[in-house]
Write a protein that holds these residues in place. Structure first.
Motif, PDB file in Angstrom:
ATOM      1  N   THR A   1       8.455  13.265  14.197  1.00 49.98           N
ATOM      2  CA  THR A   1       8.172  13.489  15.619  1.00 49.98           C
ATOM      3  C   THR A   1       8.364  12.234  16.459  1.00 49.98           C
ATOM      4  OG1 THR A   1       5.821  13.044  15.293  1.00 49.98           O
ATOM      5  CG2 THR A   1       6.522  15.333  15.172  1.00 49.98           C
ATOM      6  N   GLY A   2       8.598  11.116  15.820  1.00 51.39           N
ATOM      7  CA  GLY A   2       8.824   9.861  16.543  1.00 51.39           C
ATOM      8  C   GLY A   2       9.362   8.816  15.600  1.00 51.39           C
ATOM      9  N   THR A   3       9.447   7.587  16.060  1.00 51.67           N
ATOM     10  CA  THR A   3       9.921   6.512  15.206  1.00 51.67           C
ATOM     11  C   THR A   3       8.918   6.270  14.080  1.00 51.67           C
ATOM     12  OG1 THR A   3       8.881   4.818  16.570  1.00 51.67           O
ATOM     13  CG2 THR A   3      11.148   5.397  17.105  1.00 51.67           C
ATOM     14  N   MET A   4       9.425   5.886  12.936  1.00 51.20           N
ATOM     15  CA  MET A   4       8.573   5.616  11.774  1.00 51.20           C
ATOM     16  C   MET A   4       9.184   4.469  10.977  1.00 51.20           C
ATOM     17  SD  MET A   4       7.716   9.488  10.455  1.00 51.20           S
ATOM     18  CE  MET A   4       6.346   9.029   9.398  1.00 51.20           C
ATOM     19  N   SER A   5       8.329   3.628  10.452  1.00 53.27           N
ATOM     20  CA  SER A   5       8.772   2.537   9.588  1.00 53.27           C
ATOM     21  C   SER A   5       8.974   3.058   8.170  1.00 53.27           C
ATOM     22  CB  SER A   5       7.718   1.427   9.572  1.00 53.27           C
ATOM     23  OG  SER A   5       7.561   0.879  10.857  1.00 53.27           O
ATOM     24  N   PRO A   6       9.761   2.343   7.365  1.00 49.44           N
ATOM     25  CA  PRO A   6       9.877   2.731   5.963  1.00 49.44           C
ATOM     26  C   PRO A   6       8.629   2.329   5.185  1.00 49.44           C
ATOM     27  CG  PRO A   6      11.180   0.770   6.398  1.00 49.44           C
ATOM     28  CD  PRO A   6      10.608   1.219   7.720  1.00 49.44           C
ATOM     29  N   TYR A   7       8.348   3.044   4.126  1.00 49.34           N
ATOM     30  CA  TYR A   7       7.281   2.724   3.171  1.00 49.34           C
ATOM     31  C   TYR A   7       5.882   2.774   3.783  1.00 49.34           C
ATOM     32  CZ  TYR A   7      11.589   0.983   1.160  1.00 49.34           C
ATOM     33  OH  TYR A   7      12.885   0.873   0.737  1.00 49.34           O
ATOM     34  N   ILE A   8       5.653   3.775   4.624  1.00 49.73           N
ATOM     35  CA  ILE A   8       4.322   3.986   5.188  1.00 49.73           C
ATOM     36  C   ILE A   8       3.903   5.430   4.922  1.00 49.73           C
ATOM     37  CG2 ILE A   8       4.426   2.193   6.950  1.00 49.73           C
ATOM     38  CD1 ILE A   8       4.758   5.409   8.378  1.00 49.73           C
ATOM     39  N   LEU A   9       2.602   5.656   4.993  1.00 51.91           N
ATOM     40  CA  LEU A   9       2.077   7.008   4.803  1.00 51.91           C
ATOM     41  C   LEU A   9       2.410   7.887   5.997  1.00 51.91           C
ATOM     42  CD1 LEU A   9      -1.442   6.248   3.338  1.00 51.91           C
ATOM     43  CD2 LEU A   9       0.340   7.608   2.235  1.00 51.91           C
ATOM     44  N   ALA A  10       2.826   9.094   5.697  1.00 48.92           N
ATOM     45  CA  ALA A  10       3.131  10.071   6.740  1.00 48.92           C
ATOM     46  C   ALA A  10       2.101  11.189   6.688  1.00 48.92           C
ATOM     47  CB  ALA A  10       4.534  10.636   6.536  1.00 48.92           C
ATOM     48  N   LYS A  11       1.789  11.724   7.863  1.00 45.95           N
ATOM     49  CA  LYS A  11       0.888  12.870   7.945  1.00 45.95           C
ATOM     50  C   LYS A  11       1.684  14.088   8.399  1.00 45.95           C
ATOM     51  CE  LYS A  11      -0.572  12.098  12.722  1.00 45.95           C
ATOM     52  NZ  LYS A  11      -1.682  11.965  13.632  1.00 45.95           N
TER      53      LYS A  11
ATOM     54  N   VAL B   1       8.337  10.664  -0.244  1.00 44.15           N
ATOM     55  CA  VAL B   1       7.907  10.762  -1.637  1.00 44.15           C
ATOM     56  C   VAL B   1       6.521  11.391  -1.591  1.00 44.15           C
ATOM     57  CG1 VAL B   1       7.329   9.520  -3.745  1.00 44.15           C
ATOM     58  CG2 VAL B   1       9.243   8.752  -2.333  1.00 44.15           C
ATOM     59  N   LEU B   2       6.400  12.603  -2.093  1.00 41.92           N
ATOM     60  CA  LEU B   2       5.159  13.375  -1.982  1.00 41.92           C
ATOM     61  C   LEU B   2       4.035  12.799  -2.826  1.00 41.92           C
ATOM     62  CD1 LEU B   2       6.768  16.918  -2.125  1.00 41.92           C
ATOM     63  CD2 LEU B   2       6.011  15.682  -0.087  1.00 41.92           C
ATOM     64  N   LEU B   3       2.843  12.756  -2.237  1.00 50.84           N
ATOM     65  CA  LEU B   3       1.677  12.234  -2.956  1.00 50.84           C
ATOM     66  C   LEU B   3       1.358  13.055  -4.197  1.00 50.84           C
ATOM     67  CD1 LEU B   3      -0.734  11.341  -0.016  1.00 50.84           C
ATOM     68  CD2 LEU B   3       0.615   9.773  -1.419  1.00 50.84           C
ATOM     69  N   ASN B   4       1.590  14.361  -4.141  1.00 49.36           N
ATOM     70  CA  ASN B   4       1.244  15.205  -5.285  1.00 49.36           C
ATOM     71  C   ASN B   4       2.361  15.271  -6.319  1.00 49.36           C
ATOM     72  OD1 ASN B   4       3.117  16.833  -4.035  1.00 49.36           O
ATOM     73  ND2 ASN B   4       1.853  18.665  -4.036  1.00 49.36           N
ATOM     74  N   GLY B   5       3.422  14.489  -6.120  1.00 49.32           N
ATOM     75  CA  GLY B   5       4.555  14.528  -7.033  1.00 49.32           C
ATOM     76  C   GLY B   5       4.388  13.666  -8.270  1.00 49.32           C
ATOM     77  N   GLY B   6       3.356  12.825  -8.299  1.00 46.91           N
ATOM     78  CA  GLY B   6       3.175  11.919  -9.425  1.00 46.91           C
ATOM     79  C   GLY B   6       4.185  10.794  -9.396  1.00 46.91           C
ATOM     80  N   GLY B   7       4.122   9.949 -10.367  1.00 43.61           N
ATOM     81  CA  GLY B   7       5.041   8.815 -10.448  1.00 43.61           C
ATOM     82  C   GLY B   7       4.642   7.699  -9.513  1.00 43.61           C
ATOM     83  N   THR B   8       5.638   7.023  -8.946  1.00 42.19           N
ATOM     84  CA  THR B   8       5.368   5.901  -8.055  1.00 42.19           C
ATOM     85  C   THR B   8       6.096   6.082  -6.729  1.00 42.19           C
ATOM     86  OG1 THR B   8       7.209   4.548  -8.856  1.00 42.19           O
ATOM     87  CG2 THR B   8       5.090   4.304  -9.995  1.00 42.19           C
ATOM     88  N   ALA B   9       5.644   5.320  -5.746  1.00 38.40           N
ATOM     89  CA  ALA B   9       6.287   5.256  -4.435  1.00 38.40           C
ATOM     90  C   ALA B   9       6.090   3.839  -3.917  1.00 38.40           C
ATOM     91  CB  ALA B   9       5.655   6.258  -3.484  1.00 38.40           C
ATOM     92  N   TYR B  10       6.855   3.483  -2.908  1.00 35.02           N
ATOM     93  CA  TYR B  10       6.680   2.181  -2.282  1.00 35.02           C
ATOM     94  C   TYR B  10       5.852   2.336  -1.020  1.00 35.02           C
ATOM     95  CZ  TYR B  10       9.996   0.338  -5.568  1.00 35.02           C
ATOM     96  OH  TYR B  10      10.609  -0.039  -6.737  1.00 35.02           O
ATOM     97  N   GLY B  11       4.882   1.423  -0.855  1.00 28.66           N
ATOM     98  CA  GLY B  11       4.020   1.425   0.313  1.00 28.66           C
ATOM     99  C   GLY B  11       3.885   0.013   0.858  1.00 28.66           C
ATOM    100  N   THR B  12       3.476  -0.080   2.108  1.00 33.12           N
ATOM    101  CA  THR B  12       3.293  -1.369   2.768  1.00 33.12           C
ATOM    102  C   THR B  12       1.815  -1.730   2.768  1.00 33.12           C
ATOM    103  OG1 THR B  12       5.199  -0.914   4.176  1.00 33.12           O
ATOM    104  CG2 THR B  12       3.714  -2.662   4.896  1.00 33.12           C
TER     105      THR B  12
ATOM    106  N   ASP C   1       3.481  -6.864   2.701  1.00 31.89           N
ATOM    107  CA  ASP C   1       4.388  -6.776   1.551  1.00 31.89           C
ATOM    108  C   ASP C   1       4.605  -5.306   1.210  1.00 31.89           C
ATOM    109  OD1 ASP C   1       4.505  -9.522   1.270  1.00 31.89           O
ATOM    110  OD2 ASP C   1       3.284  -9.596  -0.551  1.00 31.89           O
ATOM    111  N   VAL C   2       5.788  -4.993   0.740  1.00 30.20           N
ATOM    112  CA  VAL C   2       6.078  -3.659   0.210  1.00 30.20           C
ATOM    113  C   VAL C   2       5.823  -3.715  -1.286  1.00 30.20           C
ATOM    114  CG1 VAL C   2       7.855  -1.906  -0.157  1.00 30.20           C
ATOM    115  CG2 VAL C   2       7.735  -3.135   2.023  1.00 30.20           C
ATOM    116  N   ILE C   3       4.961  -2.807  -1.758  1.00 33.10           N
ATOM    117  CA  ILE C   3       4.587  -2.800  -3.178  1.00 33.10           C
ATOM    118  C   ILE C   3       4.803  -1.420  -3.783  1.00 33.10           C
ATOM    119  CG2 ILE C   3       2.892  -4.637  -2.902  1.00 33.10           C
ATOM    120  CD1 ILE C   3       0.717  -2.394  -3.088  1.00 33.10           C
TER     121      ILE C   3
END
Length: 115
Positions: A7-17, A54-65, A105-107
């Motif tokens: 719905t607007g600009t978004m940074s990479p590696y952040i949580l989305a709602k 990258v879905l939270l319920n998908g398991g595995g890993t994701a990158y976050g800030t 940092d992106v982790i």
């Protein structure tokens, strides 16, 4: 991973709602009762563009800030301001850090199965 319209600009590696129309925007904080879907995979420059999540319920890993300092691997992470991850307890655990980090940092985050 799933593709959503932003719905607007978004940074990479952040949580989305999830917004009520099925699009996504930057999560503000877990305590606000948002429906978090996952982490963005790229920057969104214009409202209406799509982004991979990258879905939270998908398991595995994701990158976050990181919102602040994360001192150890294995630290429980929560949603923080601006869609970043924080070691400060707020709502449910999103996942666990795989490394230490300084603010912004992106982790890599090991996703928590019940996030």
């Amino acid at each position: 991973q799933r593709t959503f319209t932003a719905t607007g600009t978004m940074s990479p590696y952040i949580l989305a709602k999830l917004d009520t129309d099925g699009s996504v925007s930057t999560a503000t904080k877990v305590a606000s009762g948002e429906t978090r879907v996952g982490f963005t995979t790229r920057e969104v420059l214009t409202a209406g563009d799509s982004t991979g999540i990258v879905l939270l319920n998908g398991g595995g890993t994701a990158y976050g800030t990181a919102h602040g300092t994360i001192t150890n691997a294995g630290t429980a992470l929560y949603g923080g301001p601006g869609g970043k991850v924080s070691p400060t307890a707020s709502g449910g655990v999103i996942g666990f850090s795989l490394t230490s980090a300084a603010a912004d940092d992106v982790i890599e985050v090991l996703l928590h199965e019940s996030a």
